[in-house]
Design an enzyme around this catalytic site. Structure first.
Site, PDB file in Angstrom:
ATOM      1  N   GLN A 205       0.818  -1.213   0.000  1.00 49.77           N
ATOM      2  CA  GLN A 205       0.000   0.000   0.000  1.00 49.77           C
ATOM      3  C   GLN A 205       0.856   1.270   0.000  1.00 49.77           C
ATOM      4  OE1 GLN A 205      -3.639  -0.864   0.662  1.00 49.77           O
ATOM      5  NE2 GLN A 205      -3.881   1.040  -0.447  1.00 49.77           N
TER       6      GLN A 205
ATOM      7  N   LYS B 231      -2.708  -0.914   6.653  1.00 50.54           N
ATOM      8  CA  LYS B 231      -3.697  -1.956   6.368  1.00 50.54           C
ATOM      9  C   LYS B 231      -4.128  -2.576   7.689  1.00 50.54           C
ATOM     10  CE  LYS B 231      -5.676  -4.091   2.835  1.00 50.54           C
ATOM     11  NZ  LYS B 231      -6.048  -3.610   1.506  1.00 50.54           N
TER      12      LYS B 231
ATOM     13  N   GLY C  92     -12.505  -0.458   2.967  1.00 47.19           N
ATOM     14  CA  GLY C  92     -12.850  -1.875   2.841  1.00 47.19           C
ATOM     15  C   GLY C  92     -11.773  -2.680   2.137  1.00 47.19           C
ATOM     16  N   ASP C  93     -11.932  -3.983   2.173  1.00 46.92           N
ATOM     17  CA  ASP C  93     -11.102  -4.931   1.414  1.00 46.92           C
ATOM     18  C   ASP C  93     -11.918  -6.227   1.431  1.00 46.92           C
ATOM     19  OD1 ASP C  93      -8.167  -5.322   0.279  1.00 46.92           O
ATOM     20  OD2 ASP C  93      -8.530  -7.097   1.466  1.00 46.92           O
TER      21      ASP C  93
ATOM     22  N   THR D  69     -12.074   0.350  -7.970  1.00 45.30           N
ATOM     23  CA  THR D  69     -10.935  -0.567  -8.139  1.00 45.30           C
ATOM     24  C   THR D  69     -11.078  -1.338  -9.453  1.00 45.30           C
ATOM     25  OG1 THR D  69     -10.852  -0.743  -5.753  1.00 45.30           O
ATOM     26  CG2 THR D  69      -9.546  -2.336  -6.998  1.00 45.30           C
TER      27      THR D  69
END
Ligand code: NDP
Length: 446
Positions: free
Chosen positions: A112, A127, A166-167, A211
């Site tokens: 990241q 993260k 989010g992820d 994304t």
């Protein structure tokens, strides 16, 4: 490409962080590219920039107790790794998946740093997440877990310190529960503490799509650089979550045809092209499995457990999870005529696979560059929150498109400048690293 100094640093990193294999893999991939940078910039060695960049600024691990629907107490582990704040507040998503442990969060946080630098926006790298498994949980259980998670996390985040998003396993529903709990604990309506919020309460248009759309914009640029386009191309997209869905949508808009997508149960193949409205209904509303697609599309087939990369395609978009494309898969893709790979997921290709793509000289866009549109649009959400404004879909999408074009251009040019034309791994790692390294030198030893 490894030089001796970098090999020593890599050995130190593996010794200091035993067992964190994904983190080692992510560090190795960056360090492998940095030999020529150190040769041009001796000041980085003097300031021990690489050693400092490999050590997170702060790592937080905490207990997340919650009560399930059968009144049983459950205990999960929460993480937030605040990796590097040279360019701005820590920024990066939260992942809820049973495979989560410190090594996964550190690999994602490390990636990241460079990804965020590539966006050109003022954001550092971080993260977080938990080994909590949202699959099969009721809304009430998800809410209680998210509230407990935020009861600890709230003291570490903030508009100017750390802004999660989010992820995997964390979408609009989870962000809503976490934002609510933050607001309740602090008695402050601070929109800028999380991104990926709902459109009625501080979210940005295009963040949901960003994304996936961004990855397709990046591949479009790679194809353009080779005098080609998506028009008429057959594509395969792994996963069927947030990234995969909007990758499929944009490929279809640009004239390509996605014939397969997947989840952890297997993949579906539809030679007519995946019917996206059915996948959206199945995944976003019903929270079902891709297998059920064949209930309404009898001509499609579901393949349990097989590799989706066996399906012939010209463009492959791995959009599920790390290390999902093995060396064998990469070989198969190349043999089947694949000319471009755009990584929507983070580190989805194993080192063996990456080597095969690079040797075959296909257009290979690593996740760090290709999927940076998500975090870039999160940064646009932060801009809107800071100015208490909201932009139109068209305007935000245009900004995203421009950012992805710039990322492509910078990676492309940097790869040429450092003697590896067409190698976006080299281009993205060096360009991202240089931005962070210069800022760290300027700020002194901190
Ligand atoms: P979602 O949770 O929305 O979807 C994940 C998808 O991948 C699901 O279809 C899931 O299947 C599948 N998947 C997850 N883990 C595995 C596994 N171990 N094996 C096989 N399939 C798996 O997540 P996102 O779409 O948000 O994220 C996908 C990838 O994109 C991740 O690598 C993430 O880090 C990356 N990414 C996401 C961004 C974002 O904005 N959301 C930004 C940049 C990168 P199942 O439901 O069966 O588990």
């Amino acid at each position: 490409m490894y030089n001796e100094k970098l090999a020593i640093i890599y050995d130190e990193v593996t010794a200091r962080n035993p067992g964190e294999v994904e983190f080692h893999q992510a560090v190795n991939e960056v360090l492998e590219c940095l030999g020529p940078v150190l040769a041009r910039h001796p000041e980085f060695a003097q300031h021990k920039i690489i050693r400092r960049i490999c050590e997170p600024e702060r790592q937080i691990i905490f207990r997340v107790p919650w009560v399930d629907d059968s009144h049983e107490v459950q205990i999960n582990r929460g993480f937030r790794v605040e990796f590097n704040s040279a360019l701005g507040p820590y920024k990066g998503g939260l992942r809820f998946h049973p495979s989560v442990y410190l090594g996964i969060i550190k690999f994602l946080g490390f990636e990241q740093i460079f990804k965020n630098a590539l966006t050109g926006l003022p954001i550092g790298g971080g993260k977080g997440g938990s080994d909590f498994d949202p699959k099969g949980k009721s809304d009430g259980e998800i809410m209680r877990f998210c509230q407990s998670f935020m009861t600890e996390l709230y003291r570490h985040i903030g508009e100017y310190t750390d802004v999660p998003a989010g992820d995997i396993g964390v979408g609009g529903r989870e962000i809503g529960f976490m934002f609510g709990q933050y607001k309740r604990i602090t008695n402050r309506y601070e929109s800028g503490i999380l991104t990926g919020k709902g459109l009625d309460w501080g979210g940005s248009l295009v963040r949901t799509e960003a994304t996936g759309y961004g990855s397709v914009y990046f591949v479009e640029e790679m194809l353009k650089a080779r005098g080609d386009s998506f028009d008429g191309k057959t594509a395969v997209v792994s996963g069927s979550g947030n990234v995969a869905i909007y990758t499929i949508e944009k490929i279809h808009e640009l004239g390509g045809k996605v014939v397969a997508c997947s989840d952890s149960g297997g993949y579906i193949y539809d030679e007519k092209g995946i019917d996206l409205s059915s996948i959206k209904l199945l995944k976003e509303i019903q929270r079902g499995r891709v297998e059920e697609y064949t209930d309404t599309h009898k001509h499609a087939k579901f393949v349990k457990g097989g590799s989706i990369w066996d399906v012939p395609c010209e463009v492959a978009m791995p959009s599920a999870t790390e290390n999902e494309v093995s060396g064998k898969d990469a070989k198969k893709l190349v043999e089947n005529g694949c000319i471009a790979v755009g990584e929507g997921a983070n580190m989805p290709t194993t080192p063996e696979g990456v080597k095969i793509f690079l040797e075959a000289k296909i257009a290979y866009g690593p996740g760090k560059a290709a999927n940076a549109g998500g975090v870039a649009t999160s940064a646009l959400e932060m801009q809107q929150n800071a100015s208490r404004d909201s932009w139109t879909f068209e305007y935000t999408d245009r900004r995203l498109h421009t950012i992805m074009r710039n990322i492509h251009k910078n990676c492309f040019e940097t790869a040429e400048e450092y003697g590896s034309p067409g190698n976006y791994v080299v281009g993205s790692n060096i360009y991202g690293f240089l931005k962070v390294a210069h800022a760290m030198v300027a700020m002194g030893v901190i």
